[in-house]
Structures are given as C-alpha cells and as structure tokens.
Design a protein around this motif. Structure first.
Motif, PDB file in Angstrom:
ATOM      1  N   GLU A 110       0.814  -1.224   0.000  1.00 59.02           N
ATOM      2  CA  GLU A 110       0.000   0.000   0.000  1.00 59.02           C
ATOM      3  C   GLU A 110       0.842   1.267   0.000  1.00 59.02           C
ATOM      4  O   GLU A 110       0.291   2.358  -0.098  1.00 59.02           O
ATOM      5  CB  GLU A 110      -0.922   0.011   1.237  1.00 59.02           C
ATOM      6  N   ARG A 111       2.167   1.105   0.142  1.00 57.06           N
ATOM      7  CA  ARG A 111       3.086   2.246   0.220  1.00 57.06           C
ATOM      8  C   ARG A 111       2.733   3.153   1.405  1.00 57.06           C
ATOM      9  O   ARG A 111       2.765   4.373   1.310  1.00 57.06           O
ATOM     10  CB  ARG A 111       3.090   3.054  -1.083  1.00 57.06           C
ATOM     11  N   LEU A 112       2.409   2.519   2.544  1.00 52.55           N
ATOM     12  CA  LEU A 112       2.011   3.244   3.745  1.00 52.55           C
ATOM     13  C   LEU A 112       2.927   2.912   4.909  1.00 52.55           C
ATOM     14  O   LEU A 112       3.310   1.759   5.095  1.00 52.55           O
ATOM     15  CB  LEU A 112       0.585   2.858   4.168  1.00 52.55           C
ATOM     16  N   ILE A 113       3.250   3.928   5.686  1.00 49.02           N
ATOM     17  CA  ILE A 113       3.870   3.702   6.989  1.00 49.02           C
ATOM     18  C   ILE A 113       2.726   3.613   7.997  1.00 49.02           C
ATOM     19  O   ILE A 113       1.997   4.584   8.213  1.00 49.02           O
ATOM     20  CB  ILE A 113       4.820   4.853   7.377  1.00 49.02           C
ATOM     21  N   ALA A 114       2.549   2.450   8.600  1.00 52.37           N
ATOM     22  CA  ALA A 114       1.486   2.245   9.580  1.00 52.37           C
ATOM     23  C   ALA A 114       2.093   1.718  10.865  1.00 52.37           C
ATOM     24  O   ALA A 114       2.893   0.781  10.844  1.00 52.37           O
ATOM     25  CB  ALA A 114       0.441   1.260   9.051  1.00 52.37           C
ATOM     26  N   GLU A 115       1.729   2.328  11.984  1.00 51.73           N
ATOM     27  CA  GLU A 115       2.177   1.782  13.266  1.00 51.73           C
ATOM     28  C   GLU A 115       1.411   0.493  13.560  1.00 51.73           C
ATOM     29  O   GLU A 115       0.406   0.183  12.903  1.00 51.73           O
ATOM     30  CB  GLU A 115       2.011   2.804  14.375  1.00 51.73           C
ATOM     31  N   GLY A 116       1.879  -0.256  14.560  1.00 48.74           N
ATOM     32  CA  GLY A 116       1.280  -1.554  14.838  1.00 48.74           C
ATOM     33  C   GLY A 116      -0.208  -1.484  15.105  1.00 48.74           C
ATOM     34  O   GLY A 116      -0.986  -2.302  14.606  1.00 48.74           O
ATOM     35  N   ALA A 117      -0.633  -0.496  15.884  1.00 48.57           N
ATOM     36  CA  ALA A 117      -2.056  -0.360  16.204  1.00 48.57           C
ATOM     37  C   ALA A 117      -2.891  -0.113  14.958  1.00 48.57           C
ATOM     38  O   ALA A 117      -4.056  -0.522  14.877  1.00 48.57           O
ATOM     39  CB  ALA A 117      -2.257   0.775  17.206  1.00 48.57           C
ATOM     40  N   ALA A 118      -2.305   0.571  13.987  1.00 47.25           N
ATOM     41  CA  ALA A 118      -3.021   0.898  12.749  1.00 47.25           C
ATOM     42  C   ALA A 118      -3.078  -0.273  11.786  1.00 47.25           C
ATOM     43  O   ALA A 118      -3.899  -0.290  10.869  1.00 47.25           O
ATOM     44  CB  ALA A 118      -2.357   2.084  12.063  1.00 47.25           C
ATOM     45  N   ALA A 119      -2.194  -1.250  11.985  1.00 49.23           N
ATOM     46  CA  ALA A 119      -2.089  -2.380  11.054  1.00 49.23           C
ATOM     47  C   ALA A 119      -2.921  -3.581  11.477  1.00 49.23           C
ATOM     48  O   ALA A 119      -2.957  -4.579  10.760  1.00 49.23           O
ATOM     49  CB  ALA A 119      -0.634  -2.797  10.916  1.00 49.23           C
ATOM     50  N   VAL A 120      -3.622  -3.509  12.634  1.00 49.79           N
ATOM     51  CA  VAL A 120      -4.327  -4.699  13.129  1.00 49.79           C
ATOM     52  C   VAL A 120      -5.487  -5.098  12.222  1.00 49.79           C
ATOM     53  O   VAL A 120      -5.799  -6.288  12.078  1.00 49.79           O
ATOM     54  CB  VAL A 120      -4.805  -4.516  14.587  1.00 49.79           C
ATOM     55  N   GLY A 121      -6.154  -4.136  11.597  1.00 48.50           N
ATOM     56  CA  GLY A 121      -7.249  -4.468  10.687  1.00 48.50           C
ATOM     57  C   GLY A 121      -6.746  -5.175   9.447  1.00 48.50           C
ATOM     58  O   GLY A 121      -7.338  -6.164   8.993  1.00 48.50           O
ATOM     59  N   ILE A 122      -5.641  -4.690   8.892  1.00 51.90           N
ATOM     60  CA  ILE A 122      -5.021  -5.358   7.756  1.00 51.90           C
ATOM     61  C   ILE A 122      -4.580  -6.761   8.156  1.00 51.90           C
ATOM     62  O   ILE A 122      -4.781  -7.734   7.421  1.00 51.90           O
ATOM     63  CB  ILE A 122      -3.830  -4.535   7.228  1.00 51.90           C
ATOM     64  N   ILE A 165     -11.301  -0.533   6.179  1.00 56.64           N
ATOM     65  CA  ILE A 165     -10.377  -0.706   7.296  1.00 56.64           C
ATOM     66  C   ILE A 165      -9.833   0.662   7.691  1.00 56.64           C
ATOM     67  O   ILE A 165      -9.278   1.382   6.853  1.00 56.64           O
ATOM     68  CB  ILE A 165      -9.211  -1.631   6.914  1.00 56.64           C
ATOM     69  N   VAL A 166     -10.015   1.023   8.944  1.00 57.00           N
ATOM     70  CA  VAL A 166      -9.458   2.289   9.438  1.00 57.00           C
ATOM     71  C   VAL A 166      -7.988   2.071   9.782  1.00 57.00           C
ATOM     72  O   VAL A 166      -7.657   1.250  10.641  1.00 57.00           O
ATOM     73  CB  VAL A 166     -10.224   2.799  10.666  1.00 57.00           C
ATOM     74  N   VAL A 167      -7.127   2.796   9.083  1.00 55.77           N
ATOM     75  CA  VAL A 167      -5.682   2.763   9.354  1.00 55.77           C
ATOM     76  C   VAL A 167      -5.408   3.983  10.231  1.00 55.77           C
ATOM     77  O   VAL A 167      -5.329   5.105   9.744  1.00 55.77           O
ATOM     78  CB  VAL A 167      -4.874   2.795   8.042  1.00 55.77           C
ATOM     79  N   SER A 168      -5.259   3.735  11.519  1.00 59.10           N
ATOM     80  CA  SER A 168      -5.444   4.797  12.510  1.00 59.10           C
ATOM     81  C   SER A 168      -4.262   5.726  12.712  1.00 59.10           C
ATOM     82  O   SER A 168      -4.441   6.844  13.200  1.00 59.10           O
ATOM     83  CB  SER A 168      -5.843   4.182  13.851  1.00 59.10           C
ATOM     84  N   GLY A 169      -3.026   5.294  12.378  1.00 55.98           N
ATOM     85  CA  GLY A 169      -1.910   6.193  12.619  1.00 55.98           C
ATOM     86  C   GLY A 169      -0.604   5.708  12.016  1.00 55.98           C
ATOM     87  O   GLY A 169      -0.441   4.533  11.691  1.00 55.98           O
ATOM     88  N   ALA A 170       0.344   6.639  11.912  1.00 55.59           N
ATOM     89  CA  ALA A 170       1.639   6.356  11.273  1.00 55.59           C
ATOM     90  C   ALA A 170       2.810   6.554  12.217  1.00 55.59           C
ATOM     91  O   ALA A 170       3.962   6.541  11.777  1.00 55.59           O
ATOM     92  CB  ALA A 170       1.816   7.273  10.059  1.00 55.59           C
ATOM     93  N   ASN A 171       2.538   6.711  13.510  1.00 54.44           N
ATOM     94  CA  ASN A 171       3.588   7.160  14.421  1.00 54.44           C
ATOM     95  C   ASN A 171       4.408   6.013  15.017  1.00 54.44           C
ATOM     96  O   ASN A 171       4.464   5.814  16.228  1.00 54.44           O
ATOM     97  CB  ASN A 171       2.972   8.012  15.532  1.00 54.44           C
ATOM     98  N   ILE A 172       5.046   5.275  14.161  1.00 48.02           N
ATOM     99  CA  ILE A 172       5.937   4.206  14.572  1.00 48.02           C
ATOM    100  C   ILE A 172       7.376   4.704  14.533  1.00 48.02           C
ATOM    101  O   ILE A 172       7.731   5.530  13.683  1.00 48.02           O
ATOM    102  CB  ILE A 172       5.774   2.970  13.653  1.00 48.02           C
ATOM    103  N   ASP A 173       8.204   4.243  15.471  1.00 51.26           N
ATOM    104  CA  ASP A 173       9.625   4.556  15.419  1.00 51.26           C
ATOM    105  C   ASP A 173      10.193   3.982  14.120  1.00 51.26           C
ATOM    106  O   ASP A 173      10.022   2.798  13.820  1.00 51.26           O
ATOM    107  CB  ASP A 173      10.324   3.932  16.628  1.00 51.26           C
ATOM    108  N   MET A 174      10.865   4.807  13.342  1.00 56.92           N
ATOM    109  CA  MET A 174      11.269   4.371  12.011  1.00 56.92           C
ATOM    110  C   MET A 174      12.385   3.324  12.048  1.00 56.92           C
ATOM    111  O   MET A 174      12.480   2.487  11.147  1.00 56.92           O
ATOM    112  CB  MET A 174      11.692   5.573  11.167  1.00 56.92           C
ATOM    113  N   ASP A 175      13.205   3.335  13.078  1.00 55.03           N
ATOM    114  CA  ASP A 175      14.193   2.266  13.211  1.00 55.03           C
ATOM    115  C   ASP A 175      13.492   0.934  13.472  1.00 55.03           C
ATOM    116  O   ASP A 175      13.872  -0.108  12.921  1.00 55.03           O
ATOM    117  CB  ASP A 175      15.172   2.570  14.342  1.00 55.03           C
TER     118      ASP A 175
END
Length: 324
Positions: A273-285, A302-312
């Motif tokens: 999907e070319r998306l940065i998704a944090e773990g909480a946002a990826a549970v629906g997928i 599917i609600v992809v709720s946020g992108a705020n994951i540590d990039m490392d």
C-alpha cells in the motif's frame, strides 16, 4: 452532555473544519483481490499529528476553550498526547501529558516538540492517568480523557461520517479497538446512518483490555505489556462511563491478532500500500490477511489509525519479515 447523538457528531464536524484533515478513503487492489470484495483503507495516517486522535482532542479543546480554561492535562500512550498538545498550541492553551515508561521514545519526543509539559509515571496508562487526575485536582488543570469522554468520542465519530459520505454502500467497518473511543465513535456515527452495517473491532492479543472487560461483563484491570500495537495498550478504566457500554452495543465482532500477524500487517501496508502504519493501525489489515473477516460482507473499510511508529523499529520489522 450525558449521552451522544448524531447531532453532536455533526456539530463536532463543523468544529473541526479547517483544523483537521478530511482523510482519504482509497481502495486497496491487493486486499480487494484477497478478500474477493472491494476493500478500502481510511487513511488517518494523513492527519497533521499522524493519527486519528487529533479529531477528538481538537473537538474537546475547542469546547473547553469556550469556558475560559487555559490549562489541560491528559494521560496517553502517545498519540492522544500528541494530538492534545497540537490542539492546545493552536488554541493558546497550556497542555501537560502524563505517559508511562512503556510509551516509545519517538512518541514522547513528538509530544514534547509541540510544547507540552511531559510527566513519565509508572508502567501503564492507568498509572499515568492517576498522575494526570492528581494534577487536575491539585494544580487546577482540566482533565481530558484519552477516550472515555463524549467530546473526544464525538470527534472520532466524524470518521464514520466521512466513510459513508465517500462510500455509501460500505458493508463492514474494521476499526482498531483499545479504550474504545475510535471504535465506538466511528461505529456510532456509521450505524446511526446505516444500522445494517457491520462493525468489527480488532485488538492485539497481548493485553486487550476492552476485549477482556466485555468477556467479564464489566470493566476489569488487565496488565499492560509491550506489544507492536503499543497505541492499543492500557486499561479502559474501572469506572468507564461511556466506551464500554457503547462498544458492547455496537460491536458485531471483536478479533484479536498476535504479534507476528501485526508485523505482517505493518509489512503489507509498507510493501503493497506504500504506507507507513504503526502496529495499532495495522491490526485491521492483519485480521484480513489472516482470513478472519467474512468476505461476504463487502465492501469492507479498514481504518488505518496512525503512522507514528519509530522508524528504526519499522525498518527492523520490514527486514525481519522479508518473506512475508
């Protein structure tokens, strides 16, 4: 406000106009092919703070500002605190955010960058909330709950309005579930317009407080542990006023996904999907990839709720799941 109405949700939308993003709803060819019905992603990753939380926080603070309150405090697993700090700065209000030691450093730093006062307390959101309530009582801050607040729920509910306006024939909503503000708000608005619509909540298997509370028939304490879906951590409050009952009434099904599945969801979002998704946002997928969502009820959103994951951490997850 003792109960929520659709009128409250429409008022929230007016209040949020020009302050938060009207986020995209995009079809996923890869997930649609897998499910056999159209699958759409509601991209709350496009919000200015990187998550849906800015809706509820902005709605709550816009109301609070009208009463002359100039100092607010909250407890947060990261995203709500960032949203509150963002909304407070826009409205000229002082904000304090209490977080536990389990909150990832990148989320703590993001809150601090917006000028909020940061306090780290204990190892759970419940510990952080005790600190926030103490500050409200002793230092004169107005407390804004991260999810169990009708003003916050009404703000999150605007997601449901946007989904049905863009896709009137949506049949199934798949929404991350933690304290229930996002789920109950989105489902309340959508089912208020389309009562036949199915609403599925998805949590991580480790420390899913709302799922455990619903199974017990009452809010209960659940140990908060480390998980890729860190934003879904924390309790629902033993004296929960709204989201427990709303989730109980509105959820057609609740699914739990394990840590490897969450990692696969993060990787799929990135690669397909070319998306940065944090773990909480990826549970629906993750739930759809596991064939846990009945494909007969489509289109699926599917609600992809946020992108705020540590990039490392994101880079590590992607590399460790190269064959996913």
């Amino acid at each position: 406000m003792s109960s929520l109405s659709l009128a409250d949700v429409f008022r929230a939308r007016q209040r949020l106009a020009g302050r938060v993003a009207h986020t995209p709803l995009v079809e996923s060819p890869s997930l649609s092919s897998l499910a056999g019905v159209p699958v759409y992603l509601k991209l709350e990753t496009a919000q200015p703070t990187g998550s849906f939380k800015v809706r509820g926080a902005t709605n709550a603070l816009a109301e609070i500002a009208q009463s002359g309150v100039r100092r607010v405090v909250t407890a947060s697993t990261g995203n709500h605190g960032r949203a509150l700090a963002y909304a407070a700065r826009a409205l000229g209000i002082e904000a304090a955010v209490c977080m536990s030691s389990l909150v990832p450093k990148n989320k703590v730093d993001a809150v601090a960058a917006l000028g909020a006062r940061i306090l780290i307390s204990g190892r759970s959101q419940d510990d952080a909330q005790v600190q926030a309530l103490r500050m409200a009582q002793e230092e004169g801050y107005a407390f804004v709950a991260p999810f169990d607040d009708l003003r916050v729920i009404a703000g999150q509910a605007t997601i449901g309005l946007e989904i049905l306006e863009a896709l009137p024939d949506a049949a199934t909503l798949v929404v991350p579930l933690s304290g229930g503000g996002l789920f109950s708000g989105t489902a309340f608005a959508a089912k208020g317009i389309r009562p036949d619509l199915r609403a599925i909540g998805v949590s991580m298997a480790r420390g899913a407080a709302m799922h455990a509370s619903l199974a017990a028939g009452m809010p209960i304490a659940v140990e908060e542990v480390e998980t890729l879906a860190d934003s879904l951590g924390g309790g629902i409050g033993l004296e929960n006023r709204y989201t427990f009952a709303m989730t109980n009434d509105l959820a057609d099904e609740i699914l739990l996904v394990d840590e490897p599945s969450i990692a696969r969801g993060i990787v799929h979002a990135y690669r397909q999907e070319r998306l940065i998704a944090e773990g909480a946002a990826a549970v629906g997928i993750a739930a759809l990839l596991e064939w846990r969502i009945a494909a007969g009820h489509g289109p699926i959103v599917i609600v992809v709720s946020g992108a705020n994951i540590d990039m490392d951490a994101h880079r590590r997850i992607v590399m460790e799941n190269a064959d996913a």
